[in-house]
Design a protein around this motif. Structure first.
Motif, PDB file in Angstrom:
ATOM      1  N   MET A 104       0.907  -1.059  -0.054  1.00  0.00           N
ATOM      2  CA  MET A 104       0.087  -0.103  -0.007  1.00  0.00           C
ATOM      3  C   MET A 104       0.982   1.182  -0.039  1.00  0.00           C
ATOM      4  N   LYS A 105       0.566   2.151  -0.897  1.00  0.00           N
ATOM      5  CA  LYS A 105       1.246   3.427  -0.914  1.00  0.00           C
ATOM      6  C   LYS A 105       1.267   4.159   0.447  1.00  0.00           C
ATOM      7  N   LYS A 106       2.361   5.043   0.815  1.00  0.00           N
ATOM      8  CA  LYS A 106       2.124   5.801   2.050  1.00  0.00           C
ATOM      9  C   LYS A 106       1.384   6.897   1.863  1.00  0.00           C
ATOM     10  N   ILE A 107       0.738   7.197   2.835  1.00  0.00           N
ATOM     11  CA  ILE A 107      -0.086   8.469   2.617  1.00  0.00           C
ATOM     12  C   ILE A 107       0.706   9.862   2.929  1.00  0.00           C
ATOM     13  N   ILE A 108       1.796   9.876   3.581  1.00  0.00           N
ATOM     14  CA  ILE A 108       2.608  11.269   3.564  1.00  0.00           C
ATOM     15  C   ILE A 108       4.206  10.570   3.503  1.00  0.00           C
ATOM     16  N   SER A 109       5.129  11.461   3.186  1.00  0.00           N
ATOM     17  CA  SER A 109       6.442  10.903   3.177  1.00  0.00           C
ATOM     18  C   SER A 109       7.079  10.969   4.249  1.00  0.00           C
ATOM     19  N   ASP A 110       8.340  10.044   4.251  1.00  0.00           N
ATOM     20  CA  ASP A 110       9.013   9.663   5.499  1.00  0.00           C
ATOM     21  C   ASP A 110       9.476  10.816   6.081  1.00  0.00           C
ATOM     22  N   ASN A 122       7.972  13.416   6.968  1.00  0.00           N
ATOM     23  CA  ASN A 122       6.696  14.023   7.790  1.00  0.00           C
ATOM     24  C   ASN A 122       6.200  12.961   8.824  1.00  0.00           C
ATOM     25  N   SER A 123       6.669  11.924   8.839  1.00  0.00           N
ATOM     26  CA  SER A 123       6.454  10.707   9.814  1.00  0.00           C
ATOM     27  C   SER A 123       6.396  11.123  11.065  1.00  0.00           C
ATOM     28  N   ARG A 124       7.362  11.740  11.420  1.00  0.00           N
ATOM     29  CA  ARG A 124       7.748  12.082  13.045  1.00  0.00           C
ATOM     30  C   ARG A 124       6.647  13.214  13.371  1.00  0.00           C
ATOM     31  N   LEU A 134       3.634  13.400  12.219  1.00  0.00           N
ATOM     32  CA  LEU A 134       2.141  12.727  12.262  1.00  0.00           C
ATOM     33  C   LEU A 134       2.226  11.815  13.284  1.00  0.00           C
ATOM     34  N   GLN A 135       3.481  11.231  13.830  1.00  0.00           N
ATOM     35  CA  GLN A 135       3.601  10.410  14.835  1.00  0.00           C
ATOM     36  C   GLN A 135       3.048  11.565  16.490  1.00  0.00           C
ATOM     37  N   GLU A 136       3.787  12.550  16.270  1.00  0.00           N
ATOM     38  CA  GLU A 136       3.542  13.584  17.446  1.00  0.00           C
ATOM     39  C   GLU A 136       2.279  13.964  17.490  1.00  0.00           C
ATOM     40  N   LEU A 137       1.587  14.355  16.191  1.00  0.00           N
ATOM     41  CA  LEU A 137       0.253  14.832  16.261  1.00  0.00           C
ATOM     42  C   LEU A 137      -0.682  13.855  16.909  1.00  0.00           C
ATOM     43  N   LEU A 138      -0.394  12.628  16.242  1.00  0.00           N
ATOM     44  CA  LEU A 138      -1.321  11.510  16.645  1.00  0.00           C
ATOM     45  C   LEU A 138      -1.373  11.220  18.308  1.00  0.00           C
ATOM     46  N   LYS A 139      -0.162  11.304  18.830  1.00  0.00           N
ATOM     47  CA  LYS A 139       0.000  11.011  20.155  1.00  0.00           C
ATOM     48  C   LYS A 139      -0.609  12.127  20.844  1.00  0.00           C
ATOM     49  N   ILE A 195      -5.927  19.523   7.020  1.00  0.00           N
ATOM     50  CA  ILE A 195      -5.665  20.934   6.971  1.00  0.00           C
ATOM     51  C   ILE A 195      -4.654  21.359   8.058  1.00  0.00           C
ATOM     52  N   VAL A 196      -5.073  20.896   9.137  1.00  0.00           N
ATOM     53  CA  VAL A 196      -4.270  21.381  10.275  1.00  0.00           C
ATOM     54  C   VAL A 196      -2.805  20.751  10.263  1.00  0.00           C
ATOM     55  N   PHE A 197      -2.631  19.306   9.786  1.00  0.00           N
ATOM     56  CA  PHE A 197      -1.513  18.755   9.898  1.00  0.00           C
ATOM     57  C   PHE A 197      -0.559  19.361   8.661  1.00  0.00           C
ATOM     58  N   GLU A 198      -1.135  19.887   7.902  1.00  0.00           N
ATOM     59  CA  GLU A 198      -0.643  20.587   6.362  1.00  0.00           C
ATOM     60  C   GLU A 198       0.177  21.854   7.298  1.00  0.00           C
ATOM     61  N   GLU A 199      -0.535  22.529   7.932  1.00  0.00           N
ATOM     62  CA  GLU A 199       0.003  23.782   8.508  1.00  0.00           C
ATOM     63  C   GLU A 199       1.111  23.586   9.506  1.00  0.00           C
ATOM     64  N   TYR A 200       0.904  22.586  10.095  1.00  0.00           N
ATOM     65  CA  TYR A 200       1.947  22.091  11.185  1.00  0.00           C
ATOM     66  C   TYR A 200       3.068  21.621  10.515  1.00  0.00           C
ATOM     67  N   ILE A 201       3.398  20.781   9.198  1.00  0.00           N
ATOM     68  CA  ILE A 201       4.507  20.322   8.952  1.00  0.00           C
ATOM     69  C   ILE A 201       5.210  21.383   8.178  1.00  0.00           C
ATOM     70  N   ASN A 202       4.233  22.510   7.652  1.00  0.00           N
ATOM     71  CA  ASN A 202       4.849  23.663   7.165  1.00  0.00           C
ATOM     72  C   ASN A 202       5.281  24.602   7.813  1.00  0.00           C
TER      73      ASN A 202
END
Length: 113
Positions: free
Chosen positions: A1-7, A9-11, A13-18, A70-77
């Motif tokens: 399965m294709k990843k939904i985000i690049s490697d 940005n994985s950290r 995503l982990q921080e946001l989910l936690k 939307i919020v995740f994108e603002e965070y990673i940017n």
């Protein structure tokens, strides 16, 4: 399965989910029991969640799926801090139809903590 985000940005995503899980006052075990999603593996570098798993988490946390991205994108940017991202998502529930309110919260806070 294709990843939904690049490697790279994985950290983030982990921080946001936690952070969202903790903000909602749930243990990893409670999330697993209530949603069927094992967040313990997503809160580490073990694997990346599928979009369907994030959708289940958004439902459990009462967060709009589109709003999460939307919020995740603002965070990673670098436009908002992790703390601000969690705050916005915590207030922007599935029952809140005010998309503009959430966007305004993002725009008003350009400081990154």
């Amino acid at each position: 399965m294709k990843k939904i985000i690049s490697d790279c940005n994985s950290r983030a995503l982990q921080e946001l989910l936690k952070g969202l899980r903790i903000k909602k006052g749930l243990s990893q075990q409670q999330v697993l029991q209530e949603s069927g999603v094992d967040v313990s593996k997503y809160e580490t570098d073990d694997c990346m969640p599928k979009s369907s798993s994030i959708a289940k988490l958004c439902e459990l946390y009462d967060i709009r799926f589109a709003g999460f991205w939307i919020v995740f994108e603002e965070y990673i940017n670098g436009k908002i801090s992790l703390v601000k991202a969690i705050e916005i998502l915590d207030h922007w529930s599935n029952h809140d139809s005010s998309l503009q309110m959430a966007i305004d919260m993002i725009v008003k806070n350009q400081d990154v903590a």
